[in-house]
Design an enzyme around this catalytic site. Structure first.
Site, short mmCIF file in Angstrom:
data_model
loop_
_atom_site.label_atom_id
_atom_site.label_comp_id
_atom_site.label_asym_id
_atom_site.label_seq_id
_atom_site.Cartn_x
_atom_site.Cartn_y
_atom_site.Cartn_z
N CYS A 266 0.87 -1.18 0.00
CA CYS A 266 0.00 0.00 0.00
C CYS A 266 0.90 1.24 0.00
O CYS A 266 2.13 1.11 0.14
CB CYS A 266 -0.87 0.00 1.26
SG CYS A 266 0.13 0.10 2.75
N HIS B 271 5.78 -5.81 8.40
CA HIS B 271 5.61 -7.20 8.82
C HIS B 271 5.82 -8.12 7.63
O HIS B 271 4.90 -8.79 7.17
CB HIS B 271 4.22 -7.38 9.45
CG HIS B 271 4.15 -6.80 10.83
ND1 HIS B 271 3.01 -6.30 11.39
CD2 HIS B 271 5.12 -6.65 11.77
CE1 HIS B 271 3.26 -5.86 12.61
NE2 HIS B 271 4.53 -6.06 12.86
N HIS C 266 3.69 2.14 11.21
CA HIS C 266 2.72 2.00 12.30
C HIS C 266 2.74 3.16 13.29
O HIS C 266 1.84 3.28 14.11
CB HIS C 266 3.03 0.75 13.14
CG HIS C 266 3.06 -0.52 12.36
ND1 HIS C 266 2.05 -0.86 11.51
CD2 HIS C 266 3.94 -1.55 12.33
CE1 HIS C 266 2.32 -2.04 10.97
NE2 HIS C 266 3.47 -2.47 11.45
N CYS D 285 2.89 6.34 8.50
CA CYS D 285 1.98 6.57 7.36
C CYS D 285 1.08 7.76 7.67
O CYS D 285 0.54 7.86 8.79
CB CYS D 285 1.14 5.31 7.13
SG CYS D 285 -0.13 5.57 5.90
N HIS E 6 -0.88 -4.92 18.71
CA HIS E 6 -0.34 -4.40 17.45
C HIS E 6 0.35 -3.06 17.71
O HIS E 6 -0.19 -2.21 18.41
CB HIS E 6 -1.47 -4.24 16.42
CG HIS E 6 -0.97 -4.03 15.03
ND1 HIS E 6 -0.49 -2.81 14.60
CD2 HIS E 6 -0.83 -4.88 13.99
CE1 HIS E 6 -0.10 -2.93 13.34
NE2 HIS E 6 -0.29 -4.18 12.95
N GLU F 218 0.67 -0.39 16.02
CA GLU F 218 -0.13 0.81 15.69
C GLU F 218 -1.11 1.12 16.82
O GLU F 218 -1.30 2.29 17.19
CB GLU F 218 -0.89 0.59 14.38
CG GLU F 218 -1.70 1.80 13.97
CD GLU F 218 -2.73 1.49 12.90
OE1 GLU F 218 -2.39 0.82 11.91
OE2 GLU F 218 -3.88 1.94 13.07
N THR G 57 -6.17 1.06 11.65
CA THR G 57 -6.38 1.38 10.22
C THR G 57 -6.62 0.15 9.36
O THR G 57 -7.26 0.25 8.31
CB THR G 57 -5.17 2.15 9.65
OG1 THR G 57 -3.99 1.37 9.90
CG2 THR G 57 -5.03 3.53 10.23
N SER H 76 1.64 -5.38 3.12
CA SER H 76 3.08 -5.37 3.39
C SER H 76 3.82 -6.40 2.53
O SER H 76 4.94 -6.78 2.85
CB SER H 76 3.33 -5.64 4.87
OG SER H 76 2.61 -6.78 5.28
S1 SF4 Z 1 -2.75 3.17 6.99
FE1 SF4 Z 1 -1.65 1.27 6.92
S2 SF4 Z 1 -2.69 0.13 5.27
FE2 SF4 Z 1 -3.25 2.27 5.05
S3 SF4 Z 1 -1.80 3.14 3.58
FE3 SF4 Z 1 -1.02 3.52 5.66
S4 SF4 Z 1 0.33 1.81 6.07
FE4 SF4 Z 1 -0.95 1.22 4.36
#
Ligand code: SF4
Length: 291
Positions: free
Chosen positions: A12, A41, A73, A96, A124, A126, A158, A258
């Site tokens: 992503c 991951h 994360h 992100c 997790h 995140e 997310t 990932s």
């Molecule tokens: S929130 Fe997570 S799944 Fe969405 S773009 Fe960012 S890293 Fe990727």
């Protein structure tokens, strides 16, 4: 036998960005480079980065100097503060932007003096980081009973599945009417899940590619199994077994956010090889030359 790859599968935006930053930093830095926890991951990517000198360090206390990359994360605000206080340490924040948005949402709900409930996996990274923004009385919803206060704020990890989000909301809605809900499920996750479900429904068999430690990849495998399709979660093409494909007309392939595209291509190519070997010439069939 046909092979079809889900329309949207693999890396992503946030993961692509973090991995790119890690390789670029490794290539140009003269100092030691490390990541706080594995950058993504996916063990294959982490191993390759190690060959570039990028080490994954689990504990912030172990980081002394050099360059530290914060993964997509994100990180708990207290940890970030500790790291920023270290002299001689350069921090590259690869959180992100969608995760940053979720962190801001958690802080906003906390500032409204609501009890913040995060729907996601407690362990997790995140979610651990999100909890740091959500305030002391925040909690992670685990689909079991939780003590819900009269005013709550709700958000999601997310990569949560929409189904799990809806289920949790139904439960929370039965406990209080005063809910400020912020949907923080990332679109990249939603489209991967939708495309995977559509493909799984049409396929005879699903192959899900990605790290076993990847929550979103495991979730894709779980969803394929839920629609009743035989599903195999593999990290690399070496795990594929010829017997899986003996009765399949259409094999669906998907990958978590990932999983690098190159790994998906290798898996597809190995399936082709395996199944091509299996297709024996039909006995008694004569081939006539067309004039
Ligand atoms: S929130 Fe997570 S799944 Fe969405 S773009 Fe960012 S890293 Fe990727």
């Amino acid at each position: 036998m046909k092979i079809e790859v889900a329309k949207r599968a693999g890396f992503c935006f946030g993961v692509k960005r973090a991995v790119k930053l890690a390789y670029e930093t490794a290539a140009k830095s003269r100092q030691a480079v490390c990541t706080l926890g594995p950058i993504i991951h996916n063990p294959q990517v982490v191993k390759d980065l190690e060959s570039w000198g990028v080490k994954a360090i689990e504990k912030p206390s172990r980081v002394k100097n050099g360059v530290l990359i914060i993964r997509s994360h994100g990180v708990h605000p207290r940890v970030l503060q500790q790291l920023r206080a270290k002299k001689g340490l350069t921090i590259i924040d690869a959180t992100c932007p969608f995760v940053t948005k979720a962190q801001k949402a958690a802080a906003c709900l906390r500032d409204e003096k609501r009890q913040v409930i995060i729907i996601g996996e407690k362990e997790h990274p995140e979610v651990i980081a999100l909890k740091g923004y959500a305030g002391r009385d925040s909690m992670v919803f685990n689909h079991k009973s939780v003590k819900v206060g009269p005013r709550i704020g709700v958000l999601a990890q997310t990569t949560l599945s929409t189904d799990d989000f809806v289920k949790a909301l139904k439960y929370l809605g039965s406990k209080t009417n005063d809910i400020h809900l912020i949907n923080t499920i990332c679109r990249a996750t939603q489209v991967r899940q939708q495309d995977t479900m559509q493909l799984a429904k049409r396929s005879d068999l699903m192959i899900v590619v990605g790290g076993r430690n990847s929550a979103n990849t495991s979730r894709l495998a779980e969803m394929c199994r839920k629609v009743g399709k035989p599903t195999y979660h593999v990290e690399t093409e070496d795990e594929l077994k010829a017997r899986w494909f003996s009765k399949a007309g259409l094999v669906g392939v998907t990958a978590g956010a990932s999983t690098p595209d190159a790994l998906v291509r290798k898996v597809v190519s190995r399936i082709r090889d395996i199944t091509a070997k299996k297709e024996k010439p039909v006995k008694g069939l004569k081939v006539q030359k067309v004039q």
